[in-house]
Structure formats: structure tokens, C-alpha cells
Write a protein that holds these residues in place. Sequence first.
Motif, PDB file in Angstrom:
ATOM      1  N   GLN A 175     -17.145 -18.359   4.864  1.00 38.51           N
ATOM      2  CA  GLN A 175     -18.469 -17.811   4.544  1.00 38.51           C
ATOM      3  C   GLN A 175     -18.365 -16.372   4.026  1.00 38.51           C
ATOM      4  O   GLN A 175     -19.104 -15.979   3.121  1.00 38.51           O
ATOM      5  N   PHE A 176     -17.430 -15.594   4.593  1.00 35.98           N
ATOM      6  CA  PHE A 176     -17.235 -14.223   4.124  1.00 35.98           C
ATOM      7  C   PHE A 176     -16.720 -14.207   2.691  1.00 35.98           C
ATOM      8  O   PHE A 176     -17.160 -13.413   1.857  1.00 35.98           O
ATOM      9  N   ALA A 177     -15.767 -15.091   2.402  1.00 37.07           N
ATOM     10  CA  ALA A 177     -15.185 -15.149   1.062  1.00 37.07           C
ATOM     11  C   ALA A 177     -16.232 -15.542   0.020  1.00 37.07           C
ATOM     12  O   ALA A 177     -16.337 -14.927  -1.050  1.00 37.07           O
ATOM     13  N   GLY A 233      -2.394 -12.514  -4.767  1.00 38.48           N
ATOM     14  CA  GLY A 233      -3.441 -12.995  -3.873  1.00 38.48           C
ATOM     15  C   GLY A 233      -4.812 -12.574  -4.357  1.00 38.48           C
ATOM     16  O   GLY A 233      -4.946 -11.699  -5.205  1.00 38.48           O
ATOM     17  N   ARG A 234      -5.840 -13.196  -3.775  1.00 38.72           N
ATOM     18  CA  ARG A 234      -7.207 -12.948  -4.251  1.00 38.72           C
ATOM     19  C   ARG A 234      -7.811 -11.670  -3.665  1.00 38.72           C
ATOM     20  O   ARG A 234      -8.542 -10.947  -4.342  1.00 38.72           O
ATOM     21  N   LYS A 235      -7.494 -11.366  -2.416  1.00 36.76           N
ATOM     22  CA  LYS A 235      -8.238 -10.328  -1.689  1.00 36.76           C
ATOM     23  C   LYS A 235      -8.044  -8.925  -2.262  1.00 36.76           C
ATOM     24  O   LYS A 235      -9.014  -8.241  -2.595  1.00 36.76           O
ATOM     25  N   MET A 239     -14.384 -20.603  -4.535  1.00 36.65           N
ATOM     26  CA  MET A 239     -14.214 -22.051  -4.616  1.00 36.65           C
ATOM     27  C   MET A 239     -13.008 -22.533  -3.801  1.00 36.65           C
ATOM     28  O   MET A 239     -13.026 -23.617  -3.222  1.00 36.65           O
ATOM     29  N   GLU A 240     -11.930 -21.743  -3.746  1.00 37.88           N
ATOM     30  CA  GLU A 240     -10.757 -22.153  -2.981  1.00 37.88           C
ATOM     31  C   GLU A 240     -11.017 -22.096  -1.477  1.00 37.88           C
ATOM     32  O   GLU A 240     -10.431 -22.869  -0.711  1.00 37.88           O
ATOM     33  N   ASN A 241     -11.862 -21.199  -1.034  1.00 39.50           N
ATOM     34  CA  ASN A 241     -12.173 -21.085   0.388  1.00 39.50           C
ATOM     35  C   ASN A 241     -13.323 -21.987   0.817  1.00 39.50           C
ATOM     36  O   ASN A 241     -13.440 -22.329   1.999  1.00 39.50           O
ATOM     37  N   ALA A 242     -14.189 -22.363  -0.114  1.00 43.58           N
ATOM     38  CA  ALA A 242     -15.366 -23.164   0.225  1.00 43.58           C
ATOM     39  C   ALA A 242     -14.959 -24.579   0.643  1.00 43.58           C
ATOM     40  O   ALA A 242     -13.990 -25.136   0.123  1.00 43.58           O
ATOM     41  N   SER A 283     -12.388 -11.769   5.269  1.00 42.57           N
ATOM     42  CA  SER A 283     -12.070 -13.118   4.808  1.00 42.57           C
ATOM     43  C   SER A 283     -10.590 -13.429   4.989  1.00 42.57           C
ATOM     44  O   SER A 283      -9.747 -12.535   5.058  1.00 42.57           O
ATOM     45  N   SER A 284     -10.290 -14.712   5.017  1.00 44.60           N
ATOM     46  CA  SER A 284      -8.899 -15.153   5.007  1.00 44.60           C
ATOM     47  C   SER A 284      -8.409 -15.227   3.564  1.00 44.60           C
ATOM     48  O   SER A 284      -9.182 -15.525   2.644  1.00 44.60           O
ATOM     49  N   GLU A 285      -7.117 -14.971   3.366  1.00 45.49           N
ATOM     50  CA  GLU A 285      -6.541 -15.148   2.043  1.00 45.49           C
ATOM     51  C   GLU A 285      -6.582 -16.637   1.682  1.00 45.49           C
ATOM     52  O   GLU A 285      -6.541 -17.510   2.562  1.00 45.49           O
ATOM     53  N   SER A 286      -6.677 -16.926   0.413  1.00 45.82           N
ATOM     54  CA  SER A 286      -6.767 -18.310  -0.048  1.00 45.82           C
ATOM     55  C   SER A 286      -5.500 -19.098   0.294  1.00 45.82           C
ATOM     56  O   SER A 286      -4.397 -18.721  -0.112  1.00 45.82           O
ATOM     57  N   GLU A 287      -5.672 -20.211   1.028  1.00 45.23           N
ATOM     58  CA  GLU A 287      -4.539 -21.079   1.338  1.00 45.23           C
ATOM     59  C   GLU A 287      -4.012 -21.742   0.070  1.00 45.23           C
ATOM     60  O   GLU A 287      -2.802 -21.987  -0.057  1.00 45.23           O
ATOM     61  N   ALA A 288      -4.910 -22.053  -0.859  1.00 47.27           N
ATOM     62  CA  ALA A 288      -4.486 -22.666  -2.115  1.00 47.27           C
ATOM     63  C   ALA A 288      -3.575 -21.725  -2.889  1.00 47.27           C
ATOM     64  O   ALA A 288      -2.568 -22.145  -3.469  1.00 47.27           O
TER      65      ALA A 288
END
Length: 407
Positions: free
Chosen positions: A13-15, A77-79, A128-131, A188-193
Motif C-alpha cells: 500500500q505504501f509503494a 532498485g526502484r526505491k 505495479m510490481e508491488n500491487a 515500502s519494501s523493495e520490489s521482489e520482481a
Amino acid sequence: MPSQNEQSTPGWQFAVTSGILGWVLDAFDFFVVIFLLDALAAHFHVEKSAIVWTISITLAMRPVGALIFGALADRYGRKKPLIACVVYFSAATTLSAFAPNYILFFALRALYGIGMGGYWGIGASFAMENAPRERRGILSGMMQGGYPFGYLLASVGMMTIAPHFGWRAMFIVGSFVAVAIVILTVLSSESEAWKMHRMGSIGSIFKTLLQHKRSFFYLLMVMAVMTCLSHGTQDLYPDFLKTLPSIKHALVLGVQPLYGIPILYNIGAIVGALFFGQISERIGRRYSIIAALVVSLLSIPAWAFGGSMAILVLGSFMMQAGVQGAWGVIPAHLNELSPDSVRSLFPGVVYQLGVLIASPAVSFEFLLRDHFGYPWALTLFEGVVIVALIFVFAFGPEQRGRSFRQQ
């Protein structure tokens, strides 16, 4: 449709919220200049056309930002790149308020354009990767709906903030939202993808981009024509409204139609993005986009030839509901069609290059106006664009619900 048994990313949700808010802020910071053309021209002692050129340079620099920040997001990474991008374009916007002369203001808007272009690719991939996969459609609509919402907030800000605190405040107020985006991204968590598909170097990222030329050029065509759809229905419409003597002395929402009608059709845009984004989970991305395009096509008579205020409001509301309804599916659709290892760079670059390629479209539409008048110019241009898009999506690819975490 693929199985959707993957666990949701903790803190998704944060991402997603940071991605949505960033696109709202991006749009707000862009449309501020459009509302301040006269004030800025007077302040810097230049012609209004000189301020218009700062809008052009902002748009022209967007592909540069997509390349830079997209590559960084796919490598590191995305963050961190997302935080850097938000801080960067917010700083450029804030400094614009204190530019001592036109040359420096022009330079700052160019620098802002790099950030504006860089944000969408990172923000969309991060969201989209976190959703959760089953919620991509509605969240895609929420993210893309952030653009008309930013436009709407800019218009509201001009009626509430600027009269009390001056035009400079319009360039500063967004910095508070930027702080909120940074905090949300940190939480947020970093994208696992991204972790699964990360590349070893910037060079390998660009090599991968070149290996998917067929998809790249298809999506580039899609985004160029989609840009014609949105800008062709938005940029000249306020000027078209000025030519209608029947509405000059009327009021919409208690204000002049020139402001009231855009507020209403931006509400329609947000509703459309959410609705068609949501139904894309049921009927598919392409069919949802096509349905939205049909709504816009059927709205053209009321939108371009409406003989009364009520018909014009209804026509413009439904037109933007369809236009942004189609756009609301785009973040999910582009990310699902993008290669895993370049999911920030790939959609970001095709998006921003599409904007650049389509940039002469409004000038062409204005030329049609000189030959056929506004109603027929709007009708001919958008009629061709909408029909072309229906065919492009009808025969195009789709990977709805695709897993981003499969090797």
C-alpha cells in the motif's frame, strides 16, 4: 488467465500510494506554469510565447529523464531512484519560484522536465510490481487518474492559494507532498520482481532494451497515438470554449465556463480511469481500452457541436471519461508487456518518446481549425485517432495478470 496465488508484497500500500502521489505531484507542478502564463510573462518582462517555450522544453526533456532514471531503477532498485527523482524535480520546481531572470527559469523548467519524464517509468513499475495481481487494474486506474487529479488541484490552487500567497507559492506548495512521498517510499519494501530480474550493469540493461525492438516499436506507436488522443481532446478545448458566444455569460459551479467545465471534465477523467481500470481485470486490458474509446467516439457530437451548456458539459465529461478511461489501463498494460529486467526503463522510454513524437499533433489540429472551424477540426482529428487506436488495440498483444516474479 494465470493463477494468482503469489503472496502480496508487505507494505504494498505504501509503494502504490507513493507511485500515485508522485504522478499527482508531477502533473500539479507541470500545470502550474500553464495557469501562470500571464503572471510569469509580466514578471520576467517577456512575451507570453517565451513562457510557452518553457512548457515545450519541459516536454522535450522528458525522454532524457526516462532514459536516466529508468536505467538507474532497473540497475539499483526502484526505491532509491524514485526518491532521488522526486527530490530532484521538486527542488527544480521550488527553485523556479525564485529564478531571478527568464534564462534561469527556462533552465530550471528544462531540468524539471528530466524529472517529470523519469518519474512515470519508476513510479508505475514500483506500484505495479508491488500491487496484488488481482488489483492491478484498479490501481493502474488510480495511478493514471493522478494526472487529471493533479491538473484539478492546480486549478483549485490557482483559486485558493495564489490569491492569498502569490504565484510563487504555487511552485512551493508541492514540496510538502514530496516529503510525504519520500516517507512512503522509505516505508515500502523493495520490489521482489526487481530482485529476481536485476541486471549486472547499465550496459546490459540497454542491450536488453535493444533486444526487444519489435515490442518497443509497437508500444511506441501505441503511446504516440494515445498522446494524440489525450492532448487532442485537452489542449485546445479551453480555447474552443472561448469561441462559443452562447456560454460567455453563463456560470458553471459558480465560475466562468472556461474554468468550470475543465473542473467537471477532469472529474470525469478520474472516474473513467478508475472504472475502466477496474473492469480491465474482468474483460481484459485491450477490451477495456476499446470500450473506453467507444465512449469517447460516441461523445464527439455533444463534445464538439453541443448547442447548450448542459450538452457541452455532458459531452466533455464523457469524452474525458473515455480518454482517461483508456489511459487508466495503460500502466498495468505497459508493465505487463515490458521485459522483466527493464520494467522501469522500457515503459518509461516508450511513454515519453511517444509524447515527443506526438508533440506536433496539436499544431496540426489547430491548422485544421483554420480550414474547417473548431467543431469539425476537433471531430476529424479525434475521430481518426480513436478509430486508429481501436484497430491498434484490437489486433495487439495482451498479458493480463502476468506474474512479474517468474524466472
